[in-house]
Design a protein around this motif. Structure first.
Motif, mmCIF file in Angstrom:
data_model
loop_
_atom_site.group_PDB
_atom_site.id
_atom_site.type_symbol
_atom_site.label_atom_id
_atom_site.label_comp_id
_atom_site.label_asym_id
_atom_site.label_seq_id
_atom_site.Cartn_x
_atom_site.Cartn_y
_atom_site.Cartn_z
ATOM 1 N N ALA A 74 3.752 -0.535 -0.838
ATOM 2 C CA ALA A 74 4.435 0.769 -0.837
ATOM 3 C C ALA A 74 5.943 0.580 -0.663
ATOM 4 C CB ALA A 74 3.877 1.655 0.270
ATOM 5 N N GLY A 75 6.328 -0.284 0.248
ATOM 6 C CA GLY A 75 7.753 -0.546 0.468
ATOM 7 C C GLY A 75 8.419 -1.161 -0.745
ATOM 8 N N ASP A 76 7.729 -2.094 -1.409
ATOM 9 C CA ASP A 76 8.297 -2.729 -2.603
ATOM 10 C C ASP A 76 8.598 -1.711 -3.696
ATOM 11 O OD1 ASP A 76 8.296 -5.231 -1.453
ATOM 12 O OD2 ASP A 76 6.476 -5.915 -2.492
ATOM 13 N N GLY B 87 13.858 4.085 2.546
ATOM 14 C CA GLY B 87 12.394 4.118 2.608
ATOM 15 C C GLY B 87 11.800 2.724 2.670
ATOM 16 N N LEU B 88 12.365 1.802 1.882
ATOM 17 C CA LEU B 88 11.909 0.407 1.933
ATOM 18 C C LEU B 88 12.059 -0.147 3.343
ATOM 19 C CD1 LEU B 88 11.232 -2.496 0.861
ATOM 20 C CD2 LEU B 88 13.692 -2.706 0.420
ATOM 21 N N VAL C 266 9.437 1.424 5.699
ATOM 22 C CA VAL C 266 8.039 1.046 5.453
ATOM 23 C C VAL C 266 7.831 -0.459 5.597
ATOM 24 C CG1 VAL C 266 6.208 1.035 3.704
ATOM 25 C CG2 VAL C 266 7.621 3.077 4.010
ATOM 26 N N ALA C 267 8.528 -1.249 4.775
ATOM 27 C CA ALA C 267 8.299 -2.704 4.778
ATOM 28 C C ALA C 267 9.028 -3.399 5.929
ATOM 29 C CB ALA C 267 8.743 -3.308 3.446
ATOM 30 N N GLY C 268 9.930 -2.690 6.572
ATOM 31 C CA GLY C 268 10.628 -3.266 7.704
ATOM 32 C C GLY C 268 10.022 -2.827 9.018
ATOM 33 N N ILE C 269 10.256 -1.578 9.368
ATOM 34 C CA ILE C 269 9.817 -1.080 10.675
ATOM 35 C C ILE C 269 8.294 -0.984 10.758
ATOM 36 C CG2 ILE C 269 9.964 0.847 12.299
ATOM 37 C CD1 ILE C 269 12.731 1.464 10.928
ATOM 38 N N ALA C 270 7.679 -0.336 9.771
ATOM 39 C CA ALA C 270 6.224 -0.140 9.827
ATOM 40 C C ALA C 270 5.473 -1.470 9.731
ATOM 41 C CB ALA C 270 5.772 0.809 8.718
#
Length: 192
Positions: free
Chosen positions: A113-115, A84-85, A88-92
């Motif tokens: 959110a990713g964190d 999920g990280l 969210v914090a990578g791709i998104a």
């Protein structure tokens, strides 16, 4: 089936080494110039991070059930939440920065959110590593100490290092070395 214990050890170390290699080319920060590579790299990483959970799962094979199942549940939690990280914090986040030609307040919310997902995932990784070490110590005693120390230090570092250069790269190398060294504790005991 693997032909030798060395092949098994190498296979268990491979995910950490792969991630250390990707960490060398991971951008240090997300901005308009790195956004496209940031997003693409995290797409590539999506199937790689769960391989760490597969290695943990495997290292728990000979553990007593009271350690094996909580450890495997934690390894699964790592794969789910850390994935999920990356999403969210990578791709998104990379996609948003690329589309907006720079960081905006939206990216801060995406990273927050990713964190949260990443901390849950890395905490699960740490729990599984602790249970692997306990199982190895019960099985082979002090012979597990070198691998245990390396894996636990790397697992604690992983809580906030991701795979960023330099600390995250050394963290992933430590995970690889720790798993390599602990693999013999999971091999069948041969009678002499």
């Amino acid at each position: 089936m693997l032909r030798s214990p060395w092949q098994r050890r190498a296979l268990l170390a491979a995910p950490g080494l792969l991630l250390a290699g990707f960490g060398v080319v991971h951008p240090g920060q997300l901005d308009a110039a790195s956004a496209s590579w940031w997003a693409a790299l995290h797409v590539v990483l999506l199937p790689v991070f769960p391989l760490l959970a597969v290695a943990q799962w495997s290292l728990l094979t000979s553990a007593p059930p009271w350690l094996r199942w909580p450890g495997r549940l934690a390894a699964f939690g790592f794969a789910a939440f850390y994935g999920g990280l990356d999403a969210v914090a990578g791709i998104a986040a990379g996609t948003v920065v690329h589309a907006q030609h720079g960081a905006t307040p939206v990216v801060g919310a995406v990273f927050a959110a990713g964190d949260r997902l990443g901390y849950v995932g890395s905490a699960c990784f740490l729990v599984a590593s602790v249970l692997i070490v306990v199982a190895a110590a019960l099985r082979v005693g002090w012979r597990a100490a070198p691998g245990a120390v390396v894996l636990l230090l790397a697992s604690v570092s992983f809580v906030d290092s991701h795979i960023f250069w330099p600390r995250g790269v050394f963290t992933m190398a430590g995970v690889a070395v720790g798993m390599f060294l602990l693999a013999p504790a999971e091999e069948p005991v041969r009678d002499r």
